[in-house]
Design a protein around this motif. Structure first.
Motif, PDB file in Angstrom:
ATOM      1  N   UNK A   1      61.046  68.398  -1.080  1.00 35.22           N
ATOM      2  CA  UNK A   1      59.662  67.907  -1.476  1.00 35.22           C
ATOM      3  C   UNK A   1      59.491  66.664  -0.753  1.00 35.22           C
ATOM      4  N   UNK A   2      60.473  65.580  -0.629  1.00 32.76           N
ATOM      5  CA  UNK A   2      60.227  64.501   0.168  1.00 32.76           C
ATOM      6  C   UNK A   2      59.939  64.543   1.491  1.00 32.76           C
ATOM      7  N   UNK A   3      60.593  65.665   2.213  1.00 36.05           N
ATOM      8  CA  UNK A   3      60.269  65.858   3.500  1.00 36.05           C
ATOM      9  C   UNK A   3      59.061  66.398   3.852  1.00 36.05           C
TER      10      UNK A   3
ATOM     11  N   UNK B   1      61.051  57.441  -0.085  1.00 28.80           N
ATOM     12  CA  UNK B   1      62.149  57.649  -0.688  1.00 28.80           C
ATOM     13  C   UNK B   1      63.147  58.577  -0.237  1.00 28.80           C
ATOM     14  N   UNK B   2      62.565  59.011   1.172  1.00 29.12           N
ATOM     15  CA  UNK B   2      63.738  59.673   2.086  1.00 29.12           C
ATOM     16  C   UNK B   2      64.573  58.666   2.399  1.00 29.12           C
ATOM     17  N   UNK B   3      64.428  57.162   2.338  1.00 24.17           N
ATOM     18  CA  UNK B   3      65.192  56.198   2.654  1.00 24.17           C
ATOM     19  C   UNK B   3      66.446  56.506   1.303  1.00 24.17           C
ATOM     20  N   UNK B   4      67.398  56.699   1.727  1.00 23.43           N
ATOM     21  CA  UNK B   4      68.515  57.245   0.714  1.00 23.43           C
ATOM     22  C   UNK B   4      68.730  56.009  -0.312  1.00 23.43           C
ATOM     23  N   UNK B   5      68.809  54.563   0.347  1.00 28.61           N
ATOM     24  CA  UNK B   5      68.690  53.517  -0.471  1.00 28.61           C
ATOM     25  C   UNK B   5      67.717  53.291  -1.629  1.00 28.61           C
ATOM     26  N   UNK B   6      66.487  53.664  -0.978  1.00 30.80           N
ATOM     27  CA  UNK B   6      65.366  53.786  -2.059  1.00 30.80           C
ATOM     28  C   UNK B   6      65.579  54.860  -3.147  1.00 30.80           C
ATOM     29  N   UNK B   7      65.930  56.059  -2.351  1.00 35.29           N
ATOM     30  CA  UNK B   7      66.095  57.364  -3.323  1.00 35.29           C
ATOM     31  C   UNK B   7      67.053  56.874  -4.477  1.00 35.29           C
ATOM     32  N   UNK B   8      68.223  56.222  -4.044  1.00 33.38           N
ATOM     33  CA  UNK B   8      69.350  56.005  -5.029  1.00 33.38           C
ATOM     34  C   UNK B   8      68.624  55.075  -6.205  1.00 33.38           C
TER      35      UNK B   8
END
Length: 74
Positions: free
Chosen positions: A31-33, A43-50
Motif C-alpha cells: 500500500x505504501x509503495x 511512511x515508507x520511512x520505517x521510523x515514521x511508520x513505527x
C-alpha cells in the motif's frame, strides 16, 4: 468495529486485535509503495511508520493525523 490493541511484528506489518476478538496481521508495505501521495508514502520511512498510534475511535493513526486506516479496511 474497533481496534483495541496492536503490535508491530516486523517492518510494515502490524498485528491488530479487534473488539470482537478477531486478530489480523495487516501488511502495509505494498500500500505504501504504490501510493503516489507524499503524505502517505512518507511512511515508507520505517521510523515514521513505527510512530503509529491508536486513537480514541479504534483507528490506527500516523503522524499528525496525516494517515489513518479505517479498521473495516484491514
Amino acid at each position: 468495529m474497533k481496534i483495541i490493541s496492536f503490535h508491530i511484528i516486523k517492518p510494515y506489518q502490524i498485528e491488530v486485535l479487534f473488539n470482537d476478538g478477531k486478530m489480523v496481521v495487516a501488511n502495509f508495505e505494498e500500500f505504501l509503495k504504490k501510493s503516489t501521495n507524499p503524505l502517505i508514502s512518507q511512511f515508507l520511512d520505517i521510523d515514521k511508520f513505527y510512530d503509529v498510534k491508536l486513537d480514541e475511535y479504534g483507528t490506527l493513526v500516523w503522524g499528525d493525523d496525516e494517515m489513518d486506516i479505517n479498521p473495516s479496511k484491514i
